[in-house]
Structures are given as structure tokens and as C-alpha cells.
Design a protein around this motif. Structure first.
Motif, short mmCIF file in Angstrom:
data_model
loop_
_atom_site.label_atom_id
_atom_site.label_comp_id
_atom_site.label_asym_id
_atom_site.label_seq_id
_atom_site.Cartn_x
_atom_site.Cartn_y
_atom_site.Cartn_z
N ILE A 36 -6.72 -4.68 2.62
CA ILE A 36 -5.32 -4.58 2.18
C ILE A 36 -4.44 -4.19 3.37
O ILE A 36 -3.38 -4.77 3.58
N LEU A 37 -4.91 -3.22 4.15
CA LEU A 37 -4.16 -2.81 5.34
C LEU A 37 -4.04 -3.94 6.36
O LEU A 37 -2.99 -4.13 6.97
N CYS A 38 -5.11 -4.70 6.52
CA CYS A 38 -5.06 -5.85 7.44
C CYS A 38 -4.03 -6.87 6.97
O CYS A 38 -3.25 -7.40 7.77
N CYS A 39 -4.02 -7.15 5.68
CA CYS A 39 -3.04 -8.10 5.13
C CYS A 39 -1.62 -7.60 5.32
O CYS A 39 -0.72 -8.37 5.65
N ALA A 40 -1.43 -6.30 5.13
CA ALA A 40 -0.09 -5.73 5.27
C ALA A 40 0.40 -5.77 6.71
O ALA A 40 1.60 -5.74 6.97
N SER A 41 -0.54 -5.85 7.66
CA SER A 41 -0.13 -5.90 9.06
C SER A 41 0.08 -7.32 9.59
O SER A 41 0.49 -7.49 10.72
N VAL A 42 -0.17 -8.32 8.76
CA VAL A 42 -0.06 -9.71 9.20
C VAL A 42 1.39 -10.16 9.34
O VAL A 42 1.77 -10.75 10.34
N GLU A 55 0.45 0.81 -6.69
CA GLU A 55 -0.99 0.64 -6.92
C GLU A 55 -1.74 0.32 -5.63
O GLU A 55 -2.79 0.90 -5.36
N LEU A 56 -1.21 -0.57 -4.80
CA LEU A 56 -1.88 -0.91 -3.54
C LEU A 56 -1.91 0.28 -2.59
O LEU A 56 -2.91 0.53 -1.93
N GLU A 61 -4.87 4.79 -0.10
CA GLU A 61 -4.96 6.25 0.08
C GLU A 61 -6.31 6.78 -0.38
O GLU A 61 -6.95 7.56 0.32
N LEU A 62 -6.77 6.35 -1.55
CA LEU A 62 -8.08 6.80 -2.03
C LEU A 62 -9.21 6.29 -1.14
O LEU A 62 -10.16 7.02 -0.87
N GLY A 63 -9.10 5.06 -0.69
CA GLY A 63 -10.12 4.51 0.20
C GLY A 63 -10.17 5.23 1.52
O GLY A 63 -11.24 5.50 2.06
N LEU A 67 -12.63 8.29 -1.35
CA LEU A 67 -12.76 8.61 -2.77
C LEU A 67 -13.04 7.37 -3.61
O LEU A 67 -13.17 7.47 -4.82
N LEU A 68 -13.12 6.21 -2.95
CA LEU A 68 -13.48 4.96 -3.63
C LEU A 68 -14.80 4.48 -3.06
O LEU A 68 -15.08 4.66 -1.88
#
Length: 78
Positions: A36-42, A55-56, A61-63, A67-68
Motif C-alpha cells: 500500500i505504501l509503495c502504491c501511495a508513493s507511485v 481504512e488504508l 499503521e497496524l502493519g 500488529l497485523l
């Protein structure tokens, strides 16, 4: 009409960014938090998709706090 134009017309592609933001967010929510972080940095559009629903951000944050459960790329859940 060139051959490449004809092929594009015969095989239309749906781009991810042409989907509604809610649907993009839903699809991204199935990814591991690092992806998700990689996609957000694209690009800016994907960054906005990441920022808009909480939600994302919650998944990331949990990951990040471990905690996930972390699944490897070859594990499938049915």
C-alpha cells in the motif's frame, strides 16, 4: 488507421485510476501494508487514494507496528 491503433481499439484496457476512488481503496485494502505504501508513493492520484479513506492508513499503521499478520507473496487464503 495503423495496426497498433486498431489493436488498442479491439482490446480496450481499463486503467486502475479510472475506477471510483472507493473502489480503488477497496482493492488496495487487500494488499499488505508495505505494498500500500509503495502504491501511495507511485503518483499523486494514488497518494490521494491512500490519504482519503482512513481504512488504508489504519492498515498501514497496524502493519508498521507489527500488529497485523504478515503473509509472504506466495501464501493464498481461501
Amino acid at each position: 488507421m495503423s495496426v497498433s491503433q486498431w489493436v488498442e481499439e479491439m482490446n480496450p484496457k481499463t486503467e486502475f485510476q479510472s475506477l471510483a476512488q472507493e473502489l480503488q481503496s477497496y482493492i488496495l485494502s487487500f494488499l499488505p501494508y508495505r505494498d500500500i505504501l509503495c502504491c501511495a508513493s507511485v503518483c499523486r492520484a494514488l497518494r490521494l487514494t491512500y490519504i482519503s479513506p482512513s481504512e488504508l492508513q489504519y492498515i498501514v499503521e497496524l502493519g508498521g507496528q507489527q500488529l497485523l499478520p504478515v503473509l509472504d507473496n506466495h501464501t493464498f487464503i481461501f
